[in-house]
Design a protein around this motif. Structure first.
Motif, PDB file in Angstrom:
ATOM      1  N   ALA A 120       0.819  -1.220   0.000  1.00 36.04           N
ATOM      2  CA  ALA A 120       0.000   0.000   0.000  1.00 36.04           C
ATOM      3  C   ALA A 120       0.854   1.272   0.000  1.00 36.04           C
ATOM      4  N   PRO A 121       1.787   1.448   0.948  1.00 38.58           N
ATOM      5  CA  PRO A 121       2.575   2.686   0.934  1.00 38.58           C
ATOM      6  C   PRO A 121       3.459   2.825  -0.305  1.00 38.58           C
ATOM      7  N   LEU A 122       3.940   1.714  -0.836  1.00 37.95           N
ATOM      8  CA  LEU A 122       4.781   1.808  -2.028  1.00 37.95           C
ATOM      9  C   LEU A 122       3.958   2.172  -3.265  1.00 37.95           C
ATOM     10  N   THR A 123       2.747   1.676  -3.348  1.00 35.13           N
ATOM     11  CA  THR A 123       1.866   2.086  -4.446  1.00 35.13           C
ATOM     12  C   THR A 123       1.604   3.583  -4.382  1.00 35.13           C
ATOM     13  N   GLU A 124       1.335   4.083  -3.166  1.00 29.83           N
ATOM     14  CA  GLU A 124       1.114   5.519  -3.005  1.00 29.83           C
ATOM     15  C   GLU A 124       2.359   6.315  -3.375  1.00 29.83           C
ATOM     16  N   ALA A 125       3.528   5.794  -3.020  1.00 28.63           N
ATOM     17  CA  ALA A 125       4.783   6.489  -3.352  1.00 28.63           C
ATOM     18  C   ALA A 125       4.980   6.585  -4.860  1.00 28.63           C
ATOM     19  N   VAL A 126       4.705   5.502  -5.565  1.00 31.75           N
ATOM     20  CA  VAL A 126       4.849   5.520  -7.023  1.00 31.75           C
ATOM     21  C   VAL A 126       3.848   6.484  -7.648  1.00 31.75           C
ATOM     22  N   ARG A 127       2.637   6.475  -7.135  1.00 32.01           N
ATOM     23  CA  ARG A 127       1.616   7.409  -7.641  1.00 32.01           C
ATOM     24  C   ARG A 127       2.049   8.860  -7.439  1.00 32.01           C
ATOM     25  N   ALA A 128       2.784   9.097  -6.368  1.00 33.77           N
ATOM     26  CA  ALA A 128       3.240  10.456  -6.057  1.00 33.77           C
ATOM     27  C   ALA A 128       4.558  10.802  -6.758  1.00 33.77           C
ATOM     28  N   GLY A 129       5.041   9.903  -7.601  1.00 33.47           N
ATOM     29  CA  GLY A 129       6.261  10.187  -8.348  1.00 33.47           C
ATOM     30  C   GLY A 129       7.545   9.922  -7.588  1.00 33.47           C
ATOM     31  N   TRP A 131       9.248   7.049  -7.223  1.00 37.30           N
ATOM     32  CA  TRP A 131       9.774   5.731  -7.601  1.00 37.30           C
ATOM     33  C   TRP A 131      11.191   5.535  -7.095  1.00 37.30           C
ATOM     34  N   ARG A 132      12.100   6.449  -7.462  1.00 35.31           N
ATOM     35  CA  ARG A 132      13.533   6.262  -7.185  1.00 35.31           C
ATOM     36  C   ARG A 132      13.856   6.337  -5.699  1.00 35.31           C
ATOM     37  N   THR A 133      13.045   7.026  -4.925  1.00 37.38           N
ATOM     38  CA  THR A 133      13.347   7.202  -3.498  1.00 37.38           C
ATOM     39  C   THR A 133      12.589   6.218  -2.611  1.00 37.38           C
ATOM     40  N   SER A 134      11.915   5.254  -3.219  1.00 36.82           N
ATOM     41  CA  SER A 134      11.066   4.337  -2.440  1.00 36.82           C
ATOM     42  C   SER A 134      11.464   2.883  -2.631  1.00 36.82           C
ATOM     43  N   ARG A 135      12.753   2.666  -2.914  1.00 40.30           N
ATOM     44  CA  ARG A 135      13.170   1.309  -3.253  1.00 40.30           C
ATOM     45  C   ARG A 135      14.061   0.677  -2.171  1.00 40.30           C
ATOM     46  N   ALA A 136      13.834   1.091  -0.931  1.00 42.06           N
ATOM     47  CA  ALA A 136      14.582   0.491   0.180  1.00 42.06           C
ATOM     48  C   ALA A 136      14.134  -0.948   0.384  1.00 42.06           C
ATOM     49  N   GLU A 137      15.004  -1.754   0.995  1.00 38.79           N
ATOM     50  CA  GLU A 137      14.658  -3.158   1.231  1.00 38.79           C
ATOM     51  C   GLU A 137      13.486  -3.263   2.207  1.00 38.79           C
ATOM     52  N   ARG A 138      12.707  -4.327   2.042  1.00 33.08           N
ATOM     53  CA  ARG A 138      11.565  -4.603   2.908  1.00 33.08           C
ATOM     54  C   ARG A 138      11.698  -6.014   3.467  1.00 33.08           C
ATOM     55  N   PRO A 139      11.158  -6.272   4.656  1.00 34.39           N
ATOM     56  CA  PRO A 139      11.169  -7.641   5.180  1.00 34.39           C
ATOM     57  C   PRO A 139      10.290  -8.549   4.336  1.00 34.39           C
ATOM     58  N   THR A 140      10.512  -9.838   4.425  1.00 34.80           N
ATOM     59  CA  THR A 140       9.690 -10.805   3.716  1.00 34.80           C
ATOM     60  C   THR A 140       9.299 -11.925   4.673  1.00 34.80           C
ATOM     61  N   LEU A 141       8.437 -12.796   4.222  1.00 32.93           N
ATOM     62  CA  LEU A 141       7.944 -13.855   5.100  1.00 32.93           C
ATOM     63  C   LEU A 141       8.902 -15.033   5.203  1.00 32.93           C
ATOM     64  N   THR A 142       9.638 -15.291   4.158  1.00 30.72           N
ATOM     65  CA  THR A 142      10.496 -16.478   4.122  1.00 30.72           C
ATOM     66  C   THR A 142      11.486 -16.483   5.280  1.00 30.72           C
ATOM     67  N   GLY A 143      11.414 -17.537   6.089  1.00 29.93           N
ATOM     68  CA  GLY A 143      12.324 -17.681   7.218  1.00 29.93           C
ATOM     69  C   GLY A 143      11.959 -16.862   8.439  1.00 29.93           C
ATOM     70  N   ALA A 144      10.884 -16.069   8.373  1.00 28.94           N
ATOM     71  CA  ALA A 144      10.495 -15.231   9.507  1.00 28.94           C
ATOM     72  C   ALA A 144       9.781 -16.063  10.575  1.00 28.94           C
ATOM     73  N   ARG A 145       9.594 -15.459  11.728  1.00 27.84           N
ATOM     74  CA  ARG A 145       8.958 -16.129  12.865  1.00 27.84           C
ATOM     75  C   ARG A 145       7.492 -15.694  12.967  1.00 27.84           C
ATOM     76  N   LEU A 146       6.593 -16.665  12.886  1.00 29.12           N
ATOM     77  CA  LEU A 146       5.159 -16.392  12.950  1.00 29.12           C
ATOM     78  C   LEU A 146       4.595 -16.887  14.265  1.00 29.12           C
ATOM     79  N   GLY A 147       3.924 -15.986  14.986  1.00 27.25           N
ATOM     80  CA  GLY A 147       3.209 -16.357  16.193  1.00 27.25           C
ATOM     81  C   GLY A 147       1.717 -16.366  15.930  1.00 27.25           C
ATOM     82  N   LEU A 148       1.056 -17.431  16.320  1.00 30.57           N
ATOM     83  CA  LEU A 148      -0.379 -17.568  16.114  1.00 30.57           C
ATOM     84  C   LEU A 148      -1.099 -17.569  17.451  1.00 30.57           C
ATOM     85  N   LEU A 149      -2.018 -16.649  17.620  1.00 26.38           N
ATOM     86  CA  LEU A 149      -2.891 -16.657  18.788  1.00 26.38           C
ATOM     87  C   LEU A 149      -4.140 -17.434  18.388  1.00 26.38           C
ATOM     88  N   GLY A 150      -4.164 -18.711  18.733  1.00 24.65           N
ATOM     89  CA  GLY A 150      -5.244 -19.595  18.340  1.00 24.65           C
ATOM     90  C   GLY A 150      -4.738 -20.671  17.395  1.00 24.65           C
TER      91      GLY A 150
END
Length: 314
Positions: A120-129, A131-150
């Protein structure tokens, strides 16, 4: 058929309404029953009520329906139906366990991906022009720790999907399950501290109100995300707003809100909060399954045969 009056207190799909009108005398009041009894309905005629976990049906409301025999929750949840009062009055309560579980699990994974990757925020950034300043790395799910309540039907389906991302799994609930994936945490705060993502997939109701508190969110930490596909009451809204305001957590994905459909402006305006309008369980397949469970329960009840999806006494 005309003697089988059904009062529906929630919005229902057109196909479900058509099916109910075919076999019953339907009184459709999708805005619920607030204060006065729905106009145009004789309470002495109502033999069945269709509701859901959010709208429920109270003991006082049941008392106003002397002919009531069955309360059917459209969906899995029935936390605001006074089951004890219903059983005391000889009223059957039914629901649709598992009918939308897969759809909810899909939605939860979608929120996790969207939060981690910043859709969502990256789509808004591209819409606002930007592009070049919004390409920082982002976390991903692979290998991450998931906690489930339930670790019920939905929790298990989320876990199965998460295993496709090689996520490390932990869960918290009333008790451990020998066949459940991941490590059981008897303390929710400890689970949050050991998680990158915390997904709320437990039952609603008084027993779980504000279970995800300020302490739990603080333990989740500034790089952690919380996702709620359960009930809004489980997550303390003010604690969440405070945690976001102080960057105590990274973001939140919410399909449910405590006072829905009212949403606090602080959540609406936060760039790392995703909000969907309580639709995690809604898909064509899940609505068909919920419809079929509802119709089966009513049919079985009025045919005086055992009801497959009746809620049993605790």
């Amino acid at each position: 058929m005309s003697g089988r009056h059904v009062l529906a207190l929630i919005p229902l799909p057109a196909a479900t309404l058509d099916a109910l009108r075919r076999d019953y005398t339907l009184h459709y009041h999708p805005d619920g029953w607030a204060g006065t009894f729905p106009a145009g309905v004789d309470p002495a005629n109502v033999r069945a009520v269709v509701t859901n976990g959010s709208t429920g049906l109270s003991d006082a409301q049941m008392a106003m329906l002397p002919a009531l025999e069955i309360v059917s929750a459209f969906g899995a949840g029935y936390e605001n139906v006074d089951v004890a009062a219903a059983m005391r009055r000889g009223i059957v309560v039914t629901h649709a366990p598992g009918a939308n579980a897969a759809t909810v699990a899909d939605h939860a994974i979608g929120l996790l991906l969207a939060l981690a990757r910043g859709y969502a925020p990256l789509t808004e950034a591209v819409r606002a022009g930007r592009w070049r300043t919004s390409r920082a790395e982002r976390p991903t799910l692979t290998g991450a720790r998931l906690g489930l309540l339930g670790m019920g039907r939905i929790g298990r389906l989320i876990a199965a999907r998460a295993q496709g991302f090689d996520m490390t799994l932990g869960y918290h609930g009333r008790q451990p399950h020998a066949d459940a994936p991941g490590r059981f945490y008897p303390d929710l705060t400890e689970l949050a501290a050991d998680s990158d993502f915390l997904v709320i997939a437990c039952n609603g109701g008084a027993a779980t109100r504000h279970l995800v508190s300020s302490e739990v969110l603080q333990a989740l930490g500034p790089n952690g995300y919380v996702v709620n596909v359960s009930r809004g009451s489980v997550l303390d809204t003010q604690a969440l707003i405070d945690a976001l305001a102080h960057a105590a957590i990274a973001g939140a994905g919410l399909d449910v809100i405590e006072d829905e459909p009212e949403v606090p402006r602080a959540l609406l305006e936060h760039p790392d909060v995703l909000i969907t309008p309580h639709i995690a369980g809604r898909s064509p397949a899940s609505l068909i399954a919920q419809r079929d469970a509802l119709l089966a329960s009513l049919s079985q009840h009025f045919a005086y045969v055992p009801i497959e999806f009746a809620v049993r006494a605790a």
